[in-house]
Design an enzyme around this catalytic site. Structure first.
Site, PDB file in Angstrom:
ATOM      1  N   GLY A  10       0.806  -1.125   0.058  1.00  0.00           N
ATOM      2  CA  GLY A  10       0.152   0.063   0.032  1.00  0.00           C
ATOM      3  C   GLY A  10       0.843   1.243  -0.054  1.00  0.00           C
ATOM      4  O   GLY A  10       1.930   1.201  -0.493  1.00  0.00           O
ATOM      5  N   VAL A  86       0.498  -4.067   6.809  1.00  0.00           N
ATOM      6  CA  VAL A  86      -0.865  -4.328   6.261  1.00  0.00           C
ATOM      7  C   VAL A  86      -1.797  -2.982   6.904  1.00  0.00           C
ATOM      8  O   VAL A  86      -1.423  -2.514   7.727  1.00  0.00           O
ATOM      9  CB  VAL A  86      -1.572  -5.552   6.548  1.00  0.00           C
ATOM     10  CG1 VAL A  86      -0.788  -6.823   5.992  1.00  0.00           C
ATOM     11  CG2 VAL A  86      -1.548  -5.969   8.323  1.00  0.00           C
ATOM     12  N   SER A 127       3.375  -1.344   9.995  1.00  0.00           N
ATOM     13  CA  SER A 127       2.018  -0.729  10.298  1.00  0.00           C
ATOM     14  C   SER A 127       1.917  -0.036  11.527  1.00  0.00           C
ATOM     15  O   SER A 127       2.911  -0.439  12.456  1.00  0.00           O
ATOM     16  CB  SER A 127       0.930  -1.986  10.277  1.00  0.00           C
ATOM     17  OG  SER A 127       0.921  -2.683   9.217  1.00  0.00           O
ATOM     18  N   GLU A 161       2.037  11.124   3.270  1.00  0.00           N
ATOM     19  CA  GLU A 161       1.797  11.300   2.098  1.00  0.00           C
ATOM     20  C   GLU A 161       1.863  12.439   1.265  1.00  0.00           C
ATOM     21  O   GLU A 161       1.865  13.556   1.744  1.00  0.00           O
ATOM     22  CB  GLU A 161       0.263  10.632   1.857  1.00  0.00           C
ATOM     23  CG  GLU A 161       0.059   9.206   2.145  1.00  0.00           C
ATOM     24  CD  GLU A 161      -1.212   8.631   2.048  1.00  0.00           C
ATOM     25  OE1 GLU A 161      -2.178   9.364   1.315  1.00  0.00           O
ATOM     26  OE2 GLU A 161      -1.520   7.735   2.864  1.00  0.00           O
ATOM     27  N   CYS A 272      -4.741   8.331   8.692  1.00  0.00           N
ATOM     28  CA  CYS A 272      -4.087   7.855  10.053  1.00  0.00           C
ATOM     29  C   CYS A 272      -4.414   8.761  11.275  1.00  0.00           C
ATOM     30  O   CYS A 272      -4.498   8.233  12.247  1.00  0.00           O
ATOM     31  CB  CYS A 272      -2.606   8.173   9.794  1.00  0.00           C
ATOM     32  SG  CYS A 272      -1.891   6.915   8.654  1.00  0.00           S
TER      33      CYS A 272
HETATM   34  P1  NAD Z   1      -3.056   0.375   2.553  1.00  0.00           P
HETATM   35  O1  NAD Z   1      -4.423   0.023   2.783  1.00  0.00           O
HETATM   36  O2  NAD Z   1      -2.628   1.347   1.569  1.00  0.00           O
HETATM   37  O3  NAD Z   1      -2.198  -0.926   2.309  1.00  0.00           O
HETATM   38  C1  NAD Z   1      -2.069  -2.229   3.244  1.00  0.00           C
HETATM   39  C2  NAD Z   1      -1.967  -3.308   2.050  1.00  0.00           C
HETATM   40  O4  NAD Z   1      -2.168  -4.606   2.863  1.00  0.00           O
HETATM   41  C3  NAD Z   1      -3.185  -3.704   1.100  1.00  0.00           C
HETATM   42  O5  NAD Z   1      -2.912  -3.345  -0.137  1.00  0.00           O
HETATM   43  C4  NAD Z   1      -3.768  -4.893   1.540  1.00  0.00           C
HETATM   44  O6  NAD Z   1      -4.425  -5.507   0.425  1.00  0.00           O
HETATM   45  C5  NAD Z   1      -2.720  -5.553   2.144  1.00  0.00           C
HETATM   46  N1  NAD Z   1      -2.996  -6.776   2.942  1.00  0.00           N
HETATM   47  C6  NAD Z   1      -3.847  -6.773   3.769  1.00  0.00           C
HETATM   48  N2  NAD Z   1      -3.725  -7.923   4.566  1.00  0.00           N
HETATM   49  C7  NAD Z   1      -2.840  -8.710   3.790  1.00  0.00           C
HETATM   50  C8  NAD Z   1      -2.450 -10.029   4.035  1.00  0.00           C
HETATM   51  N3  NAD Z   1      -2.829 -10.906   4.936  1.00  0.00           N
HETATM   52  N4  NAD Z   1      -1.469 -10.300   2.927  1.00  0.00           N
HETATM   53  C9  NAD Z   1      -1.031  -9.682   2.116  1.00  0.00           C
HETATM   54  N5  NAD Z   1      -1.409  -8.370   1.999  1.00  0.00           N
HETATM   55  C10 NAD Z   1      -2.254  -7.934   2.852  1.00  0.00           C
HETATM   56  O7  NAD Z   1      -2.484   0.755   3.858  1.00  0.00           O
HETATM   57  P2  NAD Z   1      -1.152   1.802   4.039  1.00  0.00           P
HETATM   58  O8  NAD Z   1      -1.846   3.198   3.768  1.00  0.00           O
HETATM   59  O9  NAD Z   1       0.046   1.609   3.616  1.00  0.00           O
HETATM   60  O10 NAD Z   1      -0.963   1.705   5.661  1.00  0.00           O
HETATM   61  C11 NAD Z   1      -0.401   0.498   6.055  1.00  0.00           C
HETATM   62  C12 NAD Z   1      -0.180   0.819   7.638  1.00  0.00           C
HETATM   63  O11 NAD Z   1       0.705   1.828   7.836  1.00  0.00           O
HETATM   64  C13 NAD Z   1      -1.381   1.448   8.440  1.00  0.00           C
HETATM   65  O12 NAD Z   1      -1.114   0.826   9.698  1.00  0.00           O
HETATM   66  C14 NAD Z   1      -1.227   2.467   8.495  1.00  0.00           C
HETATM   67  O13 NAD Z   1      -1.781   3.166   9.973  1.00  0.00           O
HETATM   68  C15 NAD Z   1       0.124   2.709   8.676  1.00  0.00           C
HETATM   69  N6  NAD Z   1       0.924   4.021   8.108  1.00  0.00           N
HETATM   70  C16 NAD Z   1       0.329   4.707   7.214  1.00  0.00           C
HETATM   71  C17 NAD Z   1       0.915   6.036   6.675  1.00  0.00           C
HETATM   72  C18 NAD Z   1       0.166   6.627   5.403  1.00  0.00           C
HETATM   73  O14 NAD Z   1       0.419   7.631   5.134  1.00  0.00           O
HETATM   74  N7  NAD Z   1      -0.566   5.968   4.722  1.00  0.00           N
HETATM   75  C19 NAD Z   1       1.963   6.572   7.338  1.00  0.00           C
HETATM   76  C20 NAD Z   1       2.480   5.687   8.282  1.00  0.00           C
HETATM   77  C21 NAD Z   1       1.930   4.895   8.782  1.00  0.00           C
END
Ligand code: NAD
EC number: 1.1.1.22
Length: 471
Positions: A10, A86, A127, A161, A272
């Site tokens: 992601g 994830v 995550s 982001e 977030c």
């Molecule tokens: P996202 O939803 O974009 O990506 C998560 C991915 O994990 C999805 O593509 C999903 O299909 C995959 N996934 C889920 N279960 C799975 C499994 N069992 N096997 C394989 N793939 C699996 O989420 P994100 O924005 O990348 O955020 C991920 C984590 O990072 C979250 O905990 C979020 O809080 C944290 N985070 C996000 C940001 C941000 O700016 N988006 C910044 C820092 C931390």
């Protein structure tokens, strides 16, 4: 060659692994995901997320030491280090609904790691997770270990982001939490060596597991708190004639406070801030700290209030009704330089306007029509009273159109609302926009990006957040 596998392709997994692959050519990096669509997009010319600089990094490494795959089991079983990135959304039902983190994806990833592993692994929490999650993960892994040694590390991601690549190239800090055992210390050292390929040593912090987990929630809570603080002051500015930009500048000049994250706006969004504060609130409640929970809750309440205040201002300015009026909405993403619309304030603002029967024409350079329609059709989850509110009625959905540029969105409109701070909104031909709008023509600047004085010269009635009102 060290093998890294990241579960979750992601917004975090994709860019972080691309940068690790770029900076560590001797490390093989595979990003896996259960979503076939996401993985094929990562393997194509049209990456699944928009992030400045990302295309270039992926192009340099893909096919060299970076790959994307749906063969989760194979790559997890072959890896030495497994990052788990994830999603950890807010729970929508059951115990803790509306606040607690839903760790379903994490738990199933941990069980899968235990199932397929045949050699020792370092499992890295990438995550954002509640403090003490590593303890739960350790239980799942060690109770299913078949003699394999697992070391769990917490390595929360602090990228934002829109600036992800820049943040990953030059992080303020990299945080690694581990167990204070010989095995834990060795695992911390291994991960440190990966980052040391480009991050100066004094920026790599090591702590115990719980400090690392909690630091991420605390950092997001502090950042969101600054936005809510300046937004709370913006309301007072409008009531008194003070100018929030002047106040924020004066306040931020204090080196104890600093100037960053003090821009007043229509409110924060993104996947977030709200989620992580709600999680913090839940953890406080579970630990018998209701007063601390209430303190952090207020950050979200002010954010909701700011969105409501904005909608009320639009309606009140337009002679107390927007019924049957066309409103152009410029910007739908939760911030500039991303196409991400998760928790974007634009959803609540549009719904507020639609609720008063306005017709809304939306333009955003990075958000597709499908995404906008999906977001607006979704039920809003009320975290304070965890029940699903009614979805938008089919008639309200018909009141929405998506324009292919700002000029088309504003043609024939009574008002323009700027909801994302895209640079292009600063340099639009506002003369042209004014000519094609109904009069009086209003601009409601939810990000304080336009030159209000210039727009007033053209003839617009302008509302900027936290600024003295138009005469
Ligand atoms: P996202 O939803 O974009 O990506 C998560 C991915 O994990 C999805 O593509 C999903 O299909 C995959 N996934 C889920 N279960 C799975 C499994 N069992 N096997 C394989 N793939 C699996 O989420 P994100 O924005 O990348 O955020 C991920 C984590 O990072 C979250 O905990 C979020 O809080 C944290 N985070 C996000 C940001 C941000 O700016 N988006 C910044 C820092 C931390």
């Amino acid at each position: 060659m060290v093998k890294i596998c990241c579960i979750g392709a992601g917004y975090v997994g994709g860019p972080t692994m691309a940068v690790i692959a770029l900076k560590c050519p001797h490390v093989e990096v595979v990003v896996v995901d259960i979503s076939v669509a996401r993985i094929s997009a990562w393997n194509s010319e049209q990456l699944p997320i928009y992030e400045p600089g990302l295309d270039d990094v992926v192009k340099q490494c893909r096919g060299r030491n970076l790959s994307f795959s749906t063969d989760v089991h194979k790559h997890v079983s072959e890896a030495d280090i497994i990052f788990v990135s994830v999603n950890t959304p807010t729970k929508t039902r059951g115990l803790g609904a509306g606040k607690a983190a839903d760790l379903t994806y994490w738990e199933s990833a941990a069980r899968m790691i235990a199932d397929v592993s045949k050699s020792d692994k370092i499992v890295v929490e990438k995550s954002t997770v509640p403090v003490k999650t590593a303890e739960a993960i350790e239980k799942i892994l060690t109770h299913n270990s078949k003699g394999i040694n697992y070391q769990i590390l917490s390595n929360p991601e602090f990228l934002a982001e829109g600036t992800a690549i820049e943040d990953l190239f030059k992080p303020d800090r990299v945080l690694i939490g581990g167990r204070e055992t010989p095995g834990g210390r060795k695992a911390v050292q291994t991960l440190k060596e990966v980052y040391a390929n480009w991050v100066p040593e004094d920026r790599i912090l090591t702590t115990n597991l719980w400090s690392a987990e909690l630091s991420k929630l605390a950092a997001n809570a502090f950042l969101a708190q600054r936005i809510s603080s300046v937004n709370a002051i913006s309301a007072l500015c409008e009531a008194t004639g003070a100018d929030v930009s002047e106040v924020a500048y004066a306040v931020g000049k204090d080196t104890r406070i600093g100037p960053k994250f003090l821009s007043a706006s229509v409110g924060f969004g993104g996947s977030c801030f709200q989620k992580d504060i709600l999680n913090l609130v839940y953890i406080c409640e579970c630990n018998g700290l209701p007063e601390v929970a209430n303190y952090w809750k207020q950050v979200i309440k002010i954010n909701d209030y700011q969105k409501t205040r904005f909608v009320n201002r639009v309606v009140a300015s337009m002679f107390n009704t927007v019924s049957g009026k066309k409103i152009a909405v410029l910007g739908f993403a939760f911030k500039k330089d991303t196409g991400d619309t998760r928790e974007t304030p634009a959803i609540d603002v549009c719904k507020g306007l639609l609720g008063d029967k306005a017709t809304v024409s939306i333009y955003d350079p990075q958000v597709t029509e499908d995404q906008i329609q999906r977001d607006l059709a979704m039920n809003k989850f009320d975290w304070d009273h965890p029940i699903h509110l009614q979805p938008m009625s089919p008639t309200a959905v018909k009141q929405v159109s998506v324009a292919w540029d700002a000029y088309e969105a504003a043609r024939g409109a009574h008002g323009v609302c700027i909801l994302t701070e895209w640079d292009e909104f600063k340099t639009l031909d506002y003369e042209r926009i004014y000519q094609n709008m109904q009069k009086p023509a209003f601009v409601f600047d939810g990000r304080n990006v336009v030159d209000a004085a210039k727009l007033r010269e053209i003839g617009f009635i302008v509302y900027s957040i936290g600024k003295p009102l138009d005469a």
